[in-house]
Design a protein around this motif. Sequence first.
Motif, PDB file in Angstrom:
ATOM      1  N   UNK A 167       0.837  -1.192   0.000  1.00  0.00           N
ATOM      2  CA  UNK A 167       0.000   0.000   0.000  1.00  0.00           C
ATOM      3  C   UNK A 167       0.875   1.246   0.000  1.00  0.00           C
ATOM      4  N   UNK A 168       0.238   2.403  -0.180  1.00  0.00           N
ATOM      5  CA  UNK A 168       0.942   3.680  -0.159  1.00  0.00           C
ATOM      6  C   UNK A 168       1.102   4.165   1.279  1.00  0.00           C
ATOM      7  N   UNK A 169       2.286   4.708   1.573  1.00  0.00           N
ATOM      8  CA  UNK A 169       2.579   5.276   2.888  1.00  0.00           C
ATOM      9  C   UNK A 169       3.158   6.668   2.699  1.00  0.00           C
ATOM     10  N   UNK A 170       2.840   7.583   3.596  1.00  0.00           N
ATOM     11  CA  UNK A 170       3.506   8.888   3.632  1.00  0.00           C
ATOM     12  C   UNK A 170       4.034   9.114   5.037  1.00  0.00           C
ATOM     13  N   UNK A 450       4.423  -1.596  -7.553  1.00  0.00           N
ATOM     14  CA  UNK A 450       4.009  -2.543  -6.516  1.00  0.00           C
ATOM     15  C   UNK A 450       2.677  -2.157  -5.871  1.00  0.00           C
ATOM     16  N   UNK A 451       2.237  -0.908  -6.082  1.00  0.00           N
ATOM     17  CA  UNK A 451       1.074  -0.388  -5.365  1.00  0.00           C
ATOM     18  C   UNK A 451      -0.163  -1.262  -5.565  1.00  0.00           C
ATOM     19  N   UNK A 452      -0.732  -1.659  -4.431  1.00  0.00           N
ATOM     20  CA  UNK A 452      -1.948  -2.500  -4.400  1.00  0.00           C
ATOM     21  C   UNK A 452      -1.750  -3.868  -5.041  1.00  0.00           C
ATOM     22  N   UNK A 453      -0.480  -4.277  -5.147  1.00  0.00           N
ATOM     23  CA  UNK A 453      -0.153  -5.599  -5.691  1.00  0.00           C
ATOM     24  C   UNK A 453       0.326  -6.514  -4.561  1.00  0.00           C
TER      25      UNK A 453
END
Length: 672
Positions: A167-170, A450-453
């Motif tokens: 997932x995406x992280x900030x 890679x996002x959401x994979x």
Amino acid sequence: MNKLLYLLLALVFFCAWNNPDDHKKKFVDVAGIDSLIKPGDNFFRFVNGRWYDTAKIANDQSGVGSYSFLNIPQKQLLQNILDSVSKTKNVMGSIGQKVGDFYASGMDIATINNRGYQPIKPILTRIDAINNTPSLIEFVSTELKTGNHSVLSFGISPDNKNSGINIAHVYQTGIGLPDRDYYFKTDSSTLHIQQAYKKYINTLFQLTGNTPATAAKNAEIVYSIEKQIAASHKNNVELRDINANYHKTAITSITKIQPNLNWTTILANLGAKTDSVDMAQTAYYDKLNVLVKSIALNDWKIYLKASTLENYAETLSKPFVDASFGFNKVLSGQATQKSRRQIMTENVDNFLGQALGQLYVKRYFNEDAKKRVLVLVNNLQKSFENRINHLDWMSDSTKQKAKEKLYAITKKIGYPDKWQNYDKVQINRTKYFENVLALNQNDYQFQLAKLNKPVDKTEWGTTPSTVTAYYNPSFNEVVFPAGILQFPYFDFAADDAINYGGIGMVIGHEMTHAFDDQGAQFDKDGNVKNWWTKEDYQKFREKTKQIVNLYSSFTVLDTVHIKGALTLGENTADNGGVAIAYDAFKMTEQGKGSDKIDGFTPDQRFFLSVARIWRVKTRDAFLRTYVNTNPHSPAMWRVNGPLMNFGPFYKAFNVQPGDKNYKSEDQRIKIW
């Protein structure tokens, strides 16, 4: 350190690896032992004292010895590869061409110096064109894709609560000093660093055409903005709280909470198609949402110029490189700059690490080491299981869960089974700056894909040549690169006492990370999920508090103490690592016997090896920064701390009451 000495060191390590008989008598540095120091007073000094007192730190280094500083001679091996491949006519698009041409482009200092800061002028021009908050946000998010970081830190990695999906992280970011506390402490050392940082920013502005008066004014504006940003940051101890730094939130929600940041636009600019993001440190982005409006736009533009100049300083001409070094040496104490060959070797390893890694493994790695170390890893797993079985503070149900996690650990040794692909990036032998941008963009796209994979658990987080090891809780894996599989950590010719006290200690350390204060919150599949009974976890927490208190009592320099809360995980792993490695050693024939070598019993040789692998000496300036920012204790306390808690060490060296590091049995801390 001159080039000849680097070469000699490299040859020593290379020959030690490939011709172990050449140094089989030197596994214990008998002549180096300081017999004037009692083992129970300071075992680190007993084993390493004579070396420590005579070792010279090269002017272009911040330290010398084992552990991370063993990467110094390692880099010479990589330089040998790069010097060769950069002079060879390689097939276009091949690994050799990309590695060799990138290295050559960075070594072409005449071209780099002639270009000055011309490569970043287009970026500075785009900053000048910013005319409102939306265009400010657009610049920040777009630049991030080529490695120009400012107030946004974005990454793709497993979801803590669902480790099978990326997932995406900030994260919090936006400051130029090592951490937030440097903006608020008022001791003389920190004030000196603050002034050096302002001088650095001032110099960067002058190098790009500003008058001294304007540059000084700009530096104050930048520092003021960073200090406001820093006030929203969590400190290094707070960042260790797993759950407090996980906030998976819908984009629609954070867009309402932080309207000035316009997250829909940010993610679109980043090419990130997602309906949620883990905002690890929400207070930072809440504050940024306010600051983008409360701080004058022209001041923001000055800040972004400074951030851009800092980001690319070491990629530009010599005056920028000198300015960057001038500030960094205040933090590290390093007296002179590294040679250009050293710098470019590190850069190739950073930017094309798995391409260079393939060449390194082919030339230097002994495949039999992989098999031998796997045997040690398996033996330490059995040792760890036995220790879990005999814990007097843990219930049977939690023990069962702990053993399930232990045997679910993936073991990665040497180098990846699948190498990272660099086919999409083109390297130009004459354009160093553009190569850096291209490699940054390639890495960004590699991560973005890679996002959401599903998570690819074959990936590695370090290069094969690096002298390091790590545990990754999301993957539940231990990783031992080729670089650490050499003396003093491991050697084919060494007896088991040396190898179990060396690489065995490291293996045990990394395994224990699966059960330190952070790792213990992840289950066997890498998810943050409780697998403890309430009573057992409370007992565990009480024991970790003892570790915090013990290490906080250790004085490093003057009145500077180890930060026990910051180093808790590593200290827990050090204490567990020694115990697990020792128990595994006692399963070997040598461990069961009593035959002496060089006048030392098997147990004594084991502990001598433990102390030898942390033979490190650093500059005081480096050590001050290290204590403030690094989660590891300094080398001396990585030896003395665990051993003062470990009964077999007392027996091996007849440690008695009255010795400075003696602790009665009821005071000795045992977790794993």
